[in-house]
Design an enzyme around this catalytic site. Structure first.
Site, PDB file in Angstrom:
ATOM      1  N   ARG A 107       0.884  -1.182   0.000  1.00 31.79           N
ATOM      2  CA  ARG A 107       0.000   0.000   0.000  1.00 31.79           C
ATOM      3  C   ARG A 107       0.906   1.211   0.000  1.00 31.79           C
ATOM      4  NH1 ARG A 107      -5.165   1.363   3.695  1.00 31.79           N
ATOM      5  NH2 ARG A 107      -6.018   0.036   2.068  1.00 31.79           N
ATOM      6  N   HIS A 134      -7.549   0.993  -6.203  1.00 29.49           N
ATOM      7  CA  HIS A 134      -7.683   0.071  -5.055  1.00 29.49           C
ATOM      8  C   HIS A 134      -8.370  -1.215  -5.541  1.00 29.49           C
ATOM      9  CE1 HIS A 134      -7.736  -1.335  -1.075  1.00 29.49           C
ATOM     10  NE2 HIS A 134      -8.609  -0.541  -0.511  1.00 29.49           N
ATOM     11  N   GLN A 137     -10.141  -3.915  -3.204  1.00 31.18           N
ATOM     12  CA  GLN A 137     -11.433  -3.485  -2.670  1.00 31.18           C
ATOM     13  C   GLN A 137     -12.557  -3.804  -3.645  1.00 31.18           C
ATOM     14  OE1 GLN A 137     -12.167  -1.919   0.403  1.00 31.18           O
ATOM     15  NE2 GLN A 137     -14.194  -2.524  -0.262  1.00 31.18           N
ATOM     16  N   ASP A 225     -17.556   7.019  -0.817  1.00 32.49           N
ATOM     17  CA  ASP A 225     -16.305   6.838  -0.074  1.00 32.49           C
ATOM     18  C   ASP A 225     -16.008   8.168   0.607  1.00 32.49           C
ATOM     19  OD1 ASP A 225     -13.847   5.904   0.874  1.00 32.49           O
ATOM     20  OD2 ASP A 225     -12.825   6.015  -1.075  1.00 32.49           O
ATOM     21  N   CYS A 266     -16.396   1.435   1.122  1.00 35.25           N
ATOM     22  CA  CYS A 266     -15.245   0.556   1.377  1.00 35.25           C
ATOM     23  C   CYS A 266     -14.769   0.639   2.823  1.00 35.25           C
ATOM     24  CB  CYS A 266     -14.109   0.890   0.421  1.00 35.25           C
ATOM     25  SG  CYS A 266     -13.395   2.522   0.682  1.00 35.25           S
ATOM     26  N   ARG A 294     -13.185  -8.835   1.673  1.00 39.26           N
ATOM     27  CA  ARG A 294     -11.778  -8.547   1.380  1.00 39.26           C
ATOM     28  C   ARG A 294     -10.950  -9.813   1.631  1.00 39.26           C
ATOM     29  NH1 ARG A 294      -9.932  -3.315   1.649  1.00 39.26           N
ATOM     30  NH2 ARG A 294      -8.012  -4.264   0.887  1.00 39.26           N
TER      31      ARG A 294
HETATM   32  N1   CP Z   1     -11.117  -0.345   2.703  1.00 35.61           N
HETATM   33  C1   CP Z   1      -9.823  -0.371   3.101  1.00 35.61           C
HETATM   34  O1   CP Z   1      -8.899  -0.582   2.313  1.00 35.61           O
HETATM   35  O2   CP Z   1      -9.640  -0.196   4.443  1.00 35.61           O
HETATM   36  P1   CP Z   1      -8.262   0.014   5.205  1.00 35.61           P
HETATM   37  O3   CP Z   1      -7.738   1.369   4.848  1.00 35.61           O
HETATM   38  O4   CP Z   1      -8.639  -0.100   6.656  1.00 35.61           O
HETATM   39  O5   CP Z   1      -7.306  -1.073   4.799  1.00 35.61           O
HETATM   40  N1  NVA Z   2     -10.174   6.688  -0.864  1.00 37.53           N
HETATM   41  C1  NVA Z   2      -9.689   6.221   0.408  1.00 37.53           C
HETATM   42  C2  NVA Z   2      -9.838   4.731   0.527  1.00 37.53           C
HETATM   43  C3  NVA Z   2      -9.412   4.157   1.837  1.00 37.53           C
HETATM   44  C4  NVA Z   2      -9.531   2.666   1.894  1.00 37.53           C
HETATM   45  C5  NVA Z   2      -8.252   6.654   0.593  1.00 37.53           C
HETATM   46  O1  NVA Z   2      -7.444   6.504  -0.336  1.00 37.53           O
HETATM   47  O2  NVA Z   2      -7.929   7.160   1.670  1.00 37.53           O
END
Ligand code: CP
Ligand code: NVA
Length: 308
Positions: A107, A134, A137, A225, A266, A294
């Protein structure tokens, strides 16, 4: 050896086979304690590195538990504590990690970091979120839709709010799984043009609609989101809230969608900003099924990456 970098760079046939495998693994574990191994142990003897340059709850825990259920081991690494965060190149990090582990999930911020990791690693790399996309997700989200309502092909999905990384992956999925997608939000926060072009070239309808009440008419699924993502500057917050307030998913908006429409987020959610608690906890919401899925979807992704 396959990388899982994005929905649009993975073939539709492979995405569908991962989806089938995820459903099968979930069904096979029904009612089983979470800490027990799967009957099948394809990751036995394998080590998986989970690298986080941004915070995470779901991605971190679901990958960790998933690897263990499949018989493997994990190490969770924070980008800041690695030499990666102190000047070592991504290429060197990728080469070194490949000598120790069988799979890397990362990530990160810039998509370029992910792409470089994949270029120089000799083991598969999985995208656990970048500023741009992502995909894990959205695998869970498609799985969740289909488990509740059957095939997503031909359905109408409406995204309300910021055209962010999760939105981009949803648009990639529209092209690959064959559903129509409407974005409702301000023009300045529209999703990226290349994702829209990709999906349109696959023959699905991608629509931009400034009017949320009009956009959700006939929707099978309404998604939102956070209004401010992890990579957005804190200074953007006030402006975003002003721009997006009118796109909140509340009961009035959900009432304009189909009566059996689902609602997804998400998570993490900012309750009563992008979606009200009444919707989050209401009859349309499947947000915690998404979170659970997930786990199952990513197990399928890891098996596909390793050809197991
Ligand atoms: N939805 C998601 O990716 O959550 P986290 O940021 O908690 O991993
Ligand atoms: N759009 C959000 C998703 C988190 C899972 C971010 O990137 O912070």
């Amino acid at each position: 050896m396959m990388n899982f970098l994005d929905i649009h760079t993975t073939s539709a046939a492979d995405l569908r086979s991962m989806m089938n495998s995820a459903h099968a693994m979930k069904t096979a574990r029904k009612d089983r304690p979470k800490g027990t191994p799967d009957d099948d142990q394809p990751l036995s003897g394998r080590m998986v590195a989970l690298i986080f340059e941004k915070p995470s709850t779901r991605t971190r825990v679901s990958f960790d538990v998933g690897v263990r259920q499949l018989g493997g081991q994990t190490m969770v690494l924070s980008g800041k504590e690695m030499q990666l965060g102190h000047g070592e190149t991504i290429a060197d990090t990728a080469r070194v990690l490949s000598r120790y582990v069988d799979l890397i999930m990362i990530r990160t911020f810039e998509e370029q970091t992910l792409l470089e990791m994949a270029e120089y690693a000799t083991v598969p790399v999985i995208n656990g979120l970048t500023n741009r996309s992502h995909p894990c997700q959205i695998m869970a989200d498609v799985m969740t839709y289909e488990e509740h309502r059957g095939p997503i092909a031909g359905k109408k999905v409406v995204w309300a709010g910021d055209g962010n990384n999760v939105c981009t992956s949803f648009i990639h999925a529209a092209g690959q799984f064959g559903f129509d997608f409407t974005f409702t939000g301000p023009e300045t926060l529209e999703p990226e043009a290349t994702a829209i072009r990709f999906a349109r070239e696959k023959g699905v309808r991608i629509t931009m609609d400034r009017d949320p009440a009009h956009a959700v008419q006939g929707a099978d699924l309404v998604v939102t989101d956070t209004w401010v993502s992890m990579h957005d500057p804190e200074s953007a917050k006030e402006r975003r809230h002003n721009q997006l307030r009118g796109y909140q998913v509340n009961e009035t908006l959900m009432a304009q969608a189909k009566p059996d429409a689902l609602f997804m987020h998400c998570l993490p959610a900012h309750r009563n900003d992008e979606a009200t608690s009444a919707v989050m906890d209401g009859p349309h919401s499947v947000v915690f099924d998404e979170a659970e899925n997930r786990l199952h979807a990513q197990k399928a992704v890891m098996r596909w990456c390793l050809g197991l």
